[in-house]
Design a protein around this motif. Structure first.
Motif, mmCIF file in Angstrom:
data_model
loop_
_atom_site.group_PDB
_atom_site.id
_atom_site.type_symbol
_atom_site.label_atom_id
_atom_site.label_comp_id
_atom_site.label_asym_id
_atom_site.label_seq_id
_atom_site.Cartn_x
_atom_site.Cartn_y
_atom_site.Cartn_z
ATOM 1 N N LEU A 23 2.314 4.084 -12.788
ATOM 2 C CA LEU A 23 1.353 2.984 -12.977
ATOM 3 C C LEU A 23 1.983 1.766 -13.627
ATOM 4 C CD1 LEU A 23 -2.011 4.581 -14.162
ATOM 5 C CD2 LEU A 23 -1.623 3.149 -12.164
ATOM 6 N N SER A 24 3.112 1.967 -14.316
ATOM 7 C CA SER A 24 3.789 0.836 -14.967
ATOM 8 C C SER A 24 5.281 1.126 -15.041
ATOM 9 C CB SER A 24 3.224 0.613 -16.373
ATOM 10 O OG SER A 24 3.628 1.668 -17.227
ATOM 11 N N ARG A 25 6.054 0.098 -15.313
ATOM 12 C CA ARG A 25 7.510 0.277 -15.414
ATOM 13 C C ARG A 25 7.880 1.246 -16.533
ATOM 14 N NH1 ARG A 25 7.834 -5.732 -14.129
ATOM 15 N NH2 ARG A 25 8.544 -5.694 -11.975
ATOM 16 N N SER A 26 7.076 1.283 -17.582
ATOM 17 C CA SER A 26 7.382 2.176 -18.706
ATOM 18 C C SER A 26 7.140 3.645 -18.353
ATOM 19 C CB SER A 26 6.559 1.791 -19.935
ATOM 20 O OG SER A 26 5.184 2.014 -19.694
ATOM 21 N N ASP A 27 6.527 3.916 -17.201
ATOM 22 C CA ASP A 27 6.287 5.293 -16.754
ATOM 23 C C ASP A 27 7.505 5.903 -16.062
ATOM 24 O OD1 ASP A 27 3.697 5.277 -17.679
ATOM 25 O OD2 ASP A 27 2.772 5.027 -15.723
ATOM 26 N N ARG A 28 8.621 5.171 -16.046
ATOM 27 C CA ARG A 28 9.814 5.650 -15.340
ATOM 28 C C ARG A 28 11.059 5.382 -16.183
ATOM 29 N NH1 ARG A 28 10.168 6.646 -10.099
ATOM 30 N NH2 ARG A 28 12.227 6.946 -9.235
ATOM 31 N N HIS A 29 11.977 6.369 -16.177
ATOM 32 C CA HIS A 29 13.272 6.217 -16.830
ATOM 33 C C HIS A 29 14.346 6.597 -15.819
ATOM 34 C CE1 HIS A 29 16.481 6.564 -19.807
ATOM 35 N NE2 HIS A 29 16.785 7.703 -19.213
ATOM 36 N N GLY A 30 15.185 5.639 -15.439
ATOM 37 C CA GLY A 30 16.250 5.891 -14.472
ATOM 38 C C GLY A 30 15.758 5.682 -13.048
ATOM 39 N N GLY A 31 16.697 5.682 -12.120
ATOM 40 C CA GLY A 31 16.342 5.490 -10.715
ATOM 41 C C GLY A 31 15.989 4.046 -10.411
ATOM 42 N N ARG A 32 15.626 3.805 -9.179
ATOM 43 C CA ARG A 32 15.303 2.427 -8.774
ATOM 44 C C ARG A 32 13.825 2.121 -9.009
ATOM 45 N NH1 ARG A 32 12.937 2.435 -3.675
ATOM 46 N NH2 ARG A 32 13.190 4.392 -2.563
ATOM 47 N N GLU A 33 13.581 0.850 -9.254
ATOM 48 C CA GLU A 33 12.218 0.394 -9.508
ATOM 49 C C GLU A 33 11.454 0.251 -8.194
ATOM 50 O OE1 GLU A 33 11.079 -3.405 -11.621
ATOM 51 O OE2 GLU A 33 12.261 -2.358 -13.146
ATOM 52 N N GLU A 34 10.183 0.610 -8.192
ATOM 53 C CA GLU A 34 9.351 0.524 -6.988
ATOM 54 C C GLU A 34 8.137 -0.340 -7.286
ATOM 55 O OE1 GLU A 34 8.498 4.388 -5.386
ATOM 56 O OE2 GLU A 34 10.433 5.137 -6.039
ATOM 57 N N THR A 35 8.327 -1.659 -7.289
ATOM 58 C CA THR A 35 7.260 -2.579 -7.677
ATOM 59 C C THR A 35 6.082 -2.553 -6.711
ATOM 60 O OG1 THR A 35 8.946 -3.985 -8.661
ATOM 61 C CG2 THR A 35 6.788 -4.965 -8.353
ATOM 62 N N SER A 36 6.337 -2.506 -5.400
ATOM 63 C CA SER A 36 5.238 -2.556 -4.432
ATOM 64 C C SER A 36 4.349 -1.317 -4.540
ATOM 65 C CB SER A 36 5.761 -2.714 -3.008
ATOM 66 O OG SER A 36 6.526 -1.585 -2.647
ATOM 67 N N SER A 37 4.949 -0.121 -4.716
ATOM 68 C CA SER A 37 4.138 1.089 -4.826
ATOM 69 C C SER A 37 3.381 1.108 -6.150
ATOM 70 C CB SER A 37 5.002 2.338 -4.676
ATOM 71 O OG SER A 37 5.927 2.441 -5.734
ATOM 72 N N LEU A 38 3.959 0.495 -7.190
ATOM 73 C CA LEU A 38 3.278 0.387 -8.481
ATOM 74 C C LEU A 38 1.995 -0.413 -8.318
ATOM 75 C CD1 LEU A 38 5.023 -0.377 -11.814
ATOM 76 C CD2 LEU A 38 3.024 -1.653 -11.162
ATOM 77 N N LEU A 39 2.073 -1.552 -7.644
ATOM 78 C CA LEU A 39 0.888 -2.388 -7.418
ATOM 79 C C LEU A 39 -0.134 -1.669 -6.549
ATOM 80 C CD1 LEU A 39 2.584 -5.863 -6.910
ATOM 81 C CD2 LEU A 39 1.293 -5.075 -8.896
ATOM 82 N N HIS A 40 0.322 -0.936 -5.547
ATOM 83 C CA HIS A 40 -0.591 -0.196 -4.672
ATOM 84 C C HIS A 40 -1.367 0.838 -5.470
ATOM 85 C CE1 HIS A 40 -1.881 2.886 -1.785
ATOM 86 N NE2 HIS A 40 -2.152 1.841 -1.041
ATOM 87 N N MET A 41 -0.686 1.556 -6.352
ATOM 88 C CA MET A 41 -1.334 2.589 -7.171
ATOM 89 C C MET A 41 -2.384 1.965 -8.092
ATOM 90 S SD MET A 41 -1.196 5.846 -8.365
ATOM 91 C CE MET A 41 -1.322 6.749 -9.884
ATOM 92 N N VAL A 42 -2.044 0.874 -8.763
ATOM 93 C CA VAL A 42 -2.980 0.198 -9.666
ATOM 94 C C VAL A 42 -4.210 -0.263 -8.885
ATOM 95 C CG1 VAL A 42 -3.302 -1.856 -11.115
ATOM 96 C CG2 VAL A 42 -1.222 -0.486 -11.333
ATOM 97 N N ASN A 43 -3.997 -0.887 -7.724
ATOM 98 C CA ASN A 43 -5.112 -1.380 -6.900
ATOM 99 C C ASN A 43 -5.965 -0.236 -6.356
ATOM 100 O OD1 ASN A 43 -4.354 -4.040 -7.304
ATOM 101 N ND2 ASN A 43 -3.109 -4.110 -5.443
ATOM 102 N N ALA A 44 -5.330 0.855 -5.957
ATOM 103 C CA ALA A 44 -6.074 1.989 -5.409
ATOM 104 C C ALA A 44 -6.979 2.611 -6.473
ATOM 105 C CB ALA A 44 -5.109 3.031 -4.850
ATOM 106 N N LEU A 45 -6.455 2.827 -7.667
ATOM 107 C CA LEU A 45 -7.275 3.396 -8.736
ATOM 108 C C LEU A 45 -8.409 2.451 -9.113
ATOM 109 C CD1 LEU A 45 -4.614 5.049 -11.074
ATOM 110 C CD2 LEU A 45 -6.174 6.174 -9.476
ATOM 111 N N ASP A 46 -8.106 1.165 -9.158
ATOM 112 C CA ASP A 46 -9.130 0.167 -9.489
ATOM 113 C C ASP A 46 -10.249 0.170 -8.442
ATOM 114 O OD1 ASP A 46 -10.057 -1.982 -11.207
ATOM 115 O OD2 ASP A 46 -9.588 -3.314 -9.511
ATOM 116 N N SER A 47 -9.885 0.257 -7.164
ATOM 117 C CA SER A 47 -10.907 0.248 -6.107
ATOM 118 C C SER A 47 -11.781 1.512 -6.144
ATOM 119 C CB SER A 47 -10.255 0.098 -4.731
ATOM 120 O OG SER A 47 -9.563 1.268 -4.377
ATOM 121 N N LEU A 48 -11.248 2.600 -6.704
ATOM 122 C CA LEU A 48 -12.020 3.836 -6.844
ATOM 123 C C LEU A 48 -12.812 3.874 -8.150
ATOM 124 C CD1 LEU A 48 -9.300 6.324 -5.591
ATOM 125 C CD2 LEU A 48 -11.503 5.897 -4.486
ATOM 126 N N GLY A 49 -12.599 2.891 -9.004
ATOM 127 C CA GLY A 49 -13.283 2.859 -10.298
ATOM 128 C C GLY A 49 -12.749 3.900 -11.268
#
Length: 194
Positions: free
Chosen positions: A100-126
């Protein structure tokens, strides 16, 4: 898995084994919990829960969020169908396979687009995340040194109705034992976990 469930004093469980090394779900409960099956699939197990502490049943969905992009759309569409069909308190618990956020990951490559998708999906479900005790990261690639990747892929999220029913809820993230993921324990009454 059975010995872990016994050590945590669970009486009953539903286990959906992984396909190869991916997936798998385990949903365990104690006998004093009254529940009614709603659905079981390879990545979502849903049950109506009838609690002594509340007079209204609530929906619990335990999940395994699929990895492939084509499968993710199917997974999120299924969660949206639950939201449309069930008009009450709802808690979703399990592996979302996304941070859900950059702080939720340590190491590896960053996945900004999937992060935004997850935030938007949870928000749309309330759905909003419940805070948890225990480990910060719920998954590890099992490597050491510069190759280690850890992430918070597993979580509990709930709608506002659920938050109102169970304001004292506690979530505990246990150490990784038999999987590359941490087990999550939900205590909707607050207080001691066992």
């Amino acid at each position: 898995m059975k010995s872990l469930l016994r050590s945590l004093q669970f009486d009953s469980s539903i286990y959906i084994p992984p396909i190869s090394l991916a997936g798998g779900l385990c949903f365990a409960w104690k006998n004093h919990i009254d529940l009614e099956p709603v659905s079981v699939s390879k990545n979502i197990v849903s049950r109506l829960i009838f609690s002594n502490s509340v007079s209204t049943p609530w929906l619990l969905s335990t999940i395994y969020g699929l990895v492939l992009s084509s499968e993710k759309r199917y997974f999120w569409n299924n969660l949206h169908k639950y939201a449309e069909r069930f008009n009450g308190a709802w808690l979703v618990l399990g592996e979302f396979n996304r941070v859900l956020s950059r702080s939720d990951r340590h190491g590896g490559r960053e996945e900004t687009s999937s992060l935004l998708h997850m935030v938007n999906a949870l928000d749309s479900l309330g759905l909003m995340e419940l805070s948890a005790q225990g480990l910060k990261y719920t998954w590890s690639n099992g490597r050491d040194g510069n190759s280690v990747i850890r992430a918070k892929l597993d979580r509990c999220v709930a709608n506002e109705d659920w938050w109102e029913l169970f304001p004292n809820t506690e979530i505990k993230i246990l150490p990784i034992v038999t999987s590359d993921h941490s087990p999550i324990i939900l205590n909707s009454d607050g207080g001691s976990f066992l």
